[in-house]
Write an enzyme that holds these catalytic residues in place. Structure first.
Site, PDB file in Angstrom:
ATOM      1  N   TYR A   1       0.540  -6.446   2.408  1.00 51.19           N
ATOM      2  CA  TYR A   1       0.979  -5.374   1.501  1.00 51.19           C
ATOM      3  C   TYR A   1      -0.216  -4.784   0.754  1.00 51.19           C
ATOM      4  O   TYR A   1      -0.452  -3.577   0.749  1.00 51.19           O
ATOM      5  CB  TYR A   1       2.019  -5.911   0.498  1.00 51.19           C
TER       6      TYR A   1
ATOM      7  N   SER B   1      -1.621   0.255  -6.249  1.00 46.84           N
ATOM      8  CA  SER B   1      -1.181  -0.903  -7.027  1.00 46.84           C
ATOM      9  C   SER B   1      -2.385  -1.643  -7.584  1.00 46.84           C
ATOM     10  O   SER B   1      -3.462  -1.670  -6.972  1.00 46.84           O
ATOM     11  CB  SER B   1      -0.400  -1.833  -6.098  1.00 46.84           C
TER      12      SER B   1
ATOM     13  N   LYS C   1      -2.216  -0.950   0.908  1.00 45.35           N
ATOM     14  CA  LYS C   1      -2.531  -0.055  -0.222  1.00 45.35           C
ATOM     15  C   LYS C   1      -4.020   0.297  -0.232  1.00 45.35           C
ATOM     16  O   LYS C   1      -4.404   1.449  -0.398  1.00 45.35           O
ATOM     17  CB  LYS C   1      -2.152  -0.718  -1.557  1.00 45.35           C
TER      18      LYS C   1
HETATM   19  P1  NAD Z   1      11.442   1.236  -3.753  1.00 44.66           P
HETATM   20  O1  NAD Z   1      11.626   0.363  -2.576  1.00 44.66           O
HETATM   21  O2  NAD Z   1      12.520   1.267  -4.783  1.00 44.66           O
HETATM   22  O3  NAD Z   1      11.166   2.743  -3.278  1.00 44.66           O
HETATM   23  C1  NAD Z   1      10.558   3.040  -2.053  1.00 44.66           C
HETATM   24  C2  NAD Z   1      11.435   4.082  -1.355  1.00 44.66           C
HETATM   25  O4  NAD Z   1      10.828   4.450  -0.122  1.00 44.66           O
HETATM   26  C3  NAD Z   1      12.834   3.571  -1.033  1.00 44.66           C
HETATM   27  O5  NAD Z   1      13.789   4.512  -1.480  1.00 44.66           O
HETATM   28  C4  NAD Z   1      12.851   3.442   0.490  1.00 44.66           C
HETATM   29  O6  NAD Z   1      14.144   3.691   1.018  1.00 44.66           O
HETATM   30  C5  NAD Z   1      11.832   4.503   0.877  1.00 44.66           C
HETATM   31  N1  NAD Z   1      11.148   4.278   2.162  1.00 44.66           N
HETATM   32  C6  NAD Z   1      10.516   3.144   2.580  1.00 44.66           C
HETATM   33  N2  NAD Z   1       9.985   3.346   3.782  1.00 44.66           N
HETATM   34  C7  NAD Z   1      10.258   4.629   4.149  1.00 44.66           C
HETATM   35  C8  NAD Z   1       9.973   5.420   5.291  1.00 44.66           C
HETATM   36  N3  NAD Z   1       9.304   4.927   6.331  1.00 44.66           N
HETATM   37  N4  NAD Z   1      10.420   6.694   5.307  1.00 44.66           N
HETATM   38  C9  NAD Z   1      11.125   7.214   4.276  1.00 44.66           C
HETATM   39  N5  NAD Z   1      11.427   6.504   3.179  1.00 44.66           N
HETATM   40  C10 NAD Z   1      10.998   5.216   3.110  1.00 44.66           C
HETATM   41  O7  NAD Z   1      10.043   0.850  -4.419  1.00 44.66           O
HETATM   42  P2  NAD Z   1       9.414   1.289  -5.816  1.00 44.66           P
HETATM   43  O8  NAD Z   1       9.368   0.086  -6.668  1.00 44.66           O
HETATM   44  O9  NAD Z   1      10.055   2.514  -6.303  1.00 44.66           O
HETATM   45  O10 NAD Z   1       7.927   1.577  -5.341  1.00 44.66           O
HETATM   46  C11 NAD Z   1       7.498   2.863  -4.957  1.00 44.66           C
HETATM   47  C12 NAD Z   1       6.057   2.795  -4.470  1.00 44.66           C
HETATM   48  O11 NAD Z   1       5.247   2.262  -5.513  1.00 44.66           O
HETATM   49  C13 NAD Z   1       5.840   1.890  -3.260  1.00 44.66           C
HETATM   50  O12 NAD Z   1       4.894   2.502  -2.418  1.00 44.66           O
HETATM   51  C14 NAD Z   1       5.273   0.623  -3.851  1.00 44.66           C
HETATM   52  O13 NAD Z   1       4.458  -0.067  -2.955  1.00 44.66           O
HETATM   53  C15 NAD Z   1       4.483   1.171  -5.014  1.00 44.66           C
HETATM   54  N6  NAD Z   1       4.300   0.179  -6.082  1.00 44.66           N
HETATM   55  C16 NAD Z   1       5.407  -0.410  -6.619  1.00 44.66           C
HETATM   56  C17 NAD Z   1       5.243  -1.377  -7.602  1.00 44.66           C
HETATM   57  C18 NAD Z   1       6.460  -2.081  -8.185  1.00 44.66           C
HETATM   58  O14 NAD Z   1       6.294  -3.131  -8.774  1.00 44.66           O
HETATM   59  N7  NAD Z   1       7.662  -1.551  -8.073  1.00 44.66           N
HETATM   60  C19 NAD Z   1       3.954  -1.724  -8.039  1.00 44.66           C
HETATM   61  C20 NAD Z   1       2.855  -1.081  -7.485  1.00 44.66           C
HETATM   62  C21 NAD Z   1       3.039  -0.118  -6.494  1.00 44.66           C
HETATM   63  C1  UD1 Z   2       3.629  -8.907  -7.576  1.00 42.01           C
HETATM   64  C2  UD1 Z   2       2.847  -8.782  -6.301  1.00 42.01           C
HETATM   65  C3  UD1 Z   2       1.824  -7.661  -6.451  1.00 42.01           C
HETATM   66  C4  UD1 Z   2       2.502  -6.358  -6.869  1.00 42.01           C
HETATM   67  C5  UD1 Z   2       3.258  -6.610  -8.177  1.00 42.01           C
HETATM   68  C6  UD1 Z   2       3.989  -5.406  -8.700  1.00 42.01           C
HETATM   69  C7  UD1 Z   2       2.824 -11.115  -5.446  1.00 42.01           C
HETATM   70  C8  UD1 Z   2       1.978 -12.297  -5.126  1.00 42.01           C
HETATM   71  N1  UD1 Z   2       2.181 -10.060  -6.007  1.00 42.01           N
HETATM   72  O1  UD1 Z   2       2.700  -9.267  -8.526  1.00 42.01           O
HETATM   73  O2  UD1 Z   2       1.159  -7.448  -5.225  1.00 42.01           O
HETATM   74  O3  UD1 Z   2       1.548  -5.328  -7.053  1.00 42.01           O
HETATM   75  O4  UD1 Z   2       4.214  -7.661  -7.939  1.00 42.01           O
HETATM   76  O5  UD1 Z   2       5.050  -5.096  -7.859  1.00 42.01           O
HETATM   77  O6  UD1 Z   2       4.020 -11.080  -5.168  1.00 42.01           O
HETATM   78  N2  UD1 Z   2       7.133 -15.087 -11.877  1.00 42.01           N
HETATM   79  C9  UD1 Z   2       7.836 -16.244 -12.145  1.00 42.01           C
HETATM   80  N3  UD1 Z   2       9.060 -16.400 -11.572  1.00 42.01           N
HETATM   81  C10 UD1 Z   2       9.626 -15.476 -10.757  1.00 42.01           C
HETATM   82  C11 UD1 Z   2       8.901 -14.280 -10.498  1.00 42.01           C
HETATM   83  C12 UD1 Z   2       7.658 -14.137 -11.068  1.00 42.01           C
HETATM   84  O7  UD1 Z   2       7.360 -17.105 -12.868  1.00 42.01           O
HETATM   85  O8  UD1 Z   2      10.736 -15.678 -10.248  1.00 42.01           O
HETATM   86  C13 UD1 Z   2       5.816 -14.886 -12.526  1.00 42.01           C
HETATM   87  C14 UD1 Z   2       4.661 -14.729 -11.559  1.00 42.01           C
HETATM   88  O9  UD1 Z   2       4.101 -15.967 -11.243  1.00 42.01           O
HETATM   89  C15 UD1 Z   2       3.723 -13.824 -12.372  1.00 42.01           C
HETATM   90  C16 UD1 Z   2       4.671 -12.958 -13.205  1.00 42.01           C
HETATM   91  O10 UD1 Z   2       5.901 -13.678 -13.250  1.00 42.01           O
HETATM   92  O11 UD1 Z   2       2.938 -14.585 -13.238  1.00 42.01           O
HETATM   93  C17 UD1 Z   2       4.919 -11.583 -12.615  1.00 42.01           C
HETATM   94  O12 UD1 Z   2       5.344 -11.727 -11.262  1.00 42.01           O
HETATM   95  P1  UD1 Z   2       5.790 -10.481 -10.380  1.00 42.01           P
HETATM   96  O13 UD1 Z   2       6.818  -9.696 -11.099  1.00 42.01           O
HETATM   97  O14 UD1 Z   2       6.143 -10.983  -9.021  1.00 42.01           O
HETATM   98  O15 UD1 Z   2       4.492  -9.560 -10.323  1.00 42.01           O
HETATM   99  P2  UD1 Z   2       2.984  -9.934  -9.890  1.00 42.01           P
HETATM  100  O16 UD1 Z   2       2.794 -11.375  -9.678  1.00 42.01           O
HETATM  101  O17 UD1 Z   2       2.089  -9.263 -10.859  1.00 42.01           O
END
Ligand code: NAD
Ligand code: UD1
Length: 340
Positions: free
Chosen positions: A152, A128, A156
């Site tokens: 979190y 991330s 990572k």
């Molecule tokens: P998500 O929660 O939709 O998907 C994660 C999946 O992993 C889920 O289906 C959950 O059931 C499964 N899971 C969790 N723990 C498990 C375990 N111990 N064993 C087996 N399955 C398990 O999340 P996502 O948004 O699809 O994110 C996927 C990955 O990308 C995550 O590692 C997350 O940290 C990373 N990531 C997500 C974002 C974002 O904003 N969505 C941003 C940066 C990184």
């Molecule tokens: C969050 C996580 C970050 C993660 C990323 C992608 C935090 C502090 N950081 O970041 O670790 O990698 O998501 O999953 O949670 N906002 C509002 N109102 C809301 C929600 C968000 O104003 O209800 C604003 C936030 O202040 C920010 C922007 O929208 O400026 C995006 O927020 P968000 O979607 O939570 O992502 P990140 O802050 O980038």
């Protein structure tokens, strides 16, 4: 050539979109997911959308279950692993850090140990942009210093460092650390998308739920940041572009690159209010909001320099803001209760 991919967390938001792209690109796909934050229905829909004859082999299993996981690896014999499984809510990670370290770090160590034993040494990891902390400048390059301030983010960064140690000890591994910026949107069919549990933490799911009438108004966390309109700026990337980034990373791994790290972002930043107004355009009506205090731990501005991924894996985002919003709204309006 890597042809059979085991996807952990494949039923989740990014995982389901990636499984669809993998099937369409001709890969054989196995999924391990404990369904703690997803529903099997997402994969039913992936099958419906896919042009491939192959079906996904699905295993409901926790990645911490070493015995069951070993059996799956021995039976499936994958060539590579894409590792999405993990917990991902920053606020929750501060409340229950041990659960985050157990699930994310211990889970990944278990997975990597099994991979080593079974001689599967191609690994793509969901990292991330959070590993950059509050960057000294934008756009962010892969060689910027890392810094984390919550469990979190620390999980990572530690996993990235664990991978670096493994590679140092045995350079026959190929590992891609993919640092995602802010994934949004959904497949254009509106059949698969993001289905958060409870109150969404992230901006786009929250805006979508206000737009559909499930929540009253968006709280904008601060309008006194040093940005164009005072609200936070992020690099929002369409989830299908992100999914395709994984295919490109696998193609790279098949050339034995060793350990590689790529930013997956668009290179453009949008403010909270710009996102809100773009969503209003997509859904055709106004979205209520109020300005509230800053959220603890938030930064002003974060967007990628994605040129390294373009150069190394020939990947770049192709969906613009309008498409992200249109697809997010299509998914939300077709599935007001997610997969339920
Ligand atoms: P998500 O929660 O939709 O998907 C994660 C999946 O992993 C889920 O289906 C959950 O059931 C499964 N899971 C969790 N723990 C498990 C375990 N111990 N064993 C087996 N399955 C398990 O999340 P996502 O948004 O699809 O994110 C996927 C990955 O990308 C995550 O590692 C997350 O940290 C990373 N990531 C997500 C974002 C974002 O904003 N969505 C941003 C940066 C990184
Ligand atoms: C969050 C996580 C970050 C993660 C990323 C992608 C935090 C502090 N950081 O970041 O670790 O990698 O998501 O999953 O949670 N906002 C509002 N109102 C809301 C929600 C968000 O104003 O209800 C604003 C936030 O202040 C920010 C922007 O929208 O400026 C995006 O927020 P968000 O979607 O939570 O992502 P990140 O802050 O980038």
């Amino acid at each position: 050539m890597l042809s059979h991919i085991l996807v952990t967390g494949g039923a989740g938001y990014i995982g389901s979109h990636t499984c669809l792209e993998l099937l369409n690109a001709g890969y054989r796909v196995s999924v391990v997911d404990n369904l703690s934050n997803s529903k099997f229905e997402s994969l039913n829909r992936v099958h419906k959308l896919s042009s491939a004859d192959q079906k996904i082999d699905f295993f409901e299993c926790d990645i911490l279950d070493e015995q069951k996981m070993t059996e799956i690896f021995q039976q499936q014999k994958p060539d590579a692993v894409i590792h999405f499984a993990g917990l991902k809510a920053v606020g929750e990670s501060v409340e229950i850090p041990l659960d985050y370290y157990q699930n994310n770090i211990a889970g990944t160590i278990t997975l990597l140990r099994i991979m080593k034993t079974c001689n599967v040494k191609n690994f793509v990891f969901s990292s991330s942009a959070t590993v950059y902390g509050d960057p000294a400048s934008v756009p962010i390059l892969e060689n910027f210093p890392t810094s984390v301030n919550n469990p979190y983010g620390r999980s990572k960064l530690y996993i990235e460092e664990i991978c670096a140690d493994i590679f140092k000890s045995d350079d026959s591994w190929n590992m891609a650390m993919l640092r995602y910026f802010n994934p949004v949107g959904a497949h254009k069919s509106g059949e698969i998308g993001e289905d958060p549990n409870g109150i969404p933490n992230n901006l786009l799911p929250y805006i979508s739920q206000v737009a559909i009438g499930k929540r009253e108004k968006l709280s904008v966390f601060g309008n006194d940041y040093p940005t164009s309109d005072g609200t936070g700026v992020r690099d929002y990337i369409h989830v299908v572009d992100l999914a395709i980034g994984h295919i490109k990373a696998l193609e790279k791994l098949s050339q034995n690159p060793g350990l590689v790290t790529y930013n997956l972002g668009t290179g453009k930043g949008y403010s909270v209010l710009e996102m809100l107004h773009a969503f209003e355009k997509a859904c055709g009506h106004k979205i209520a909001y109020q300005i509230v205090d800053r959220r603890a731990g938030d930064i002003a501005e974060c967007y990628a320099d994605p040129s390294f991924a373009k150069k190394e894996i020939n990947w770049q985002a192709t969906h613009d803001l309008e498409q992200m919003m249109r697809d997010a709204w299509n998914w939300q309006s077709k599935n007001p209760d997610g997969y339920n």
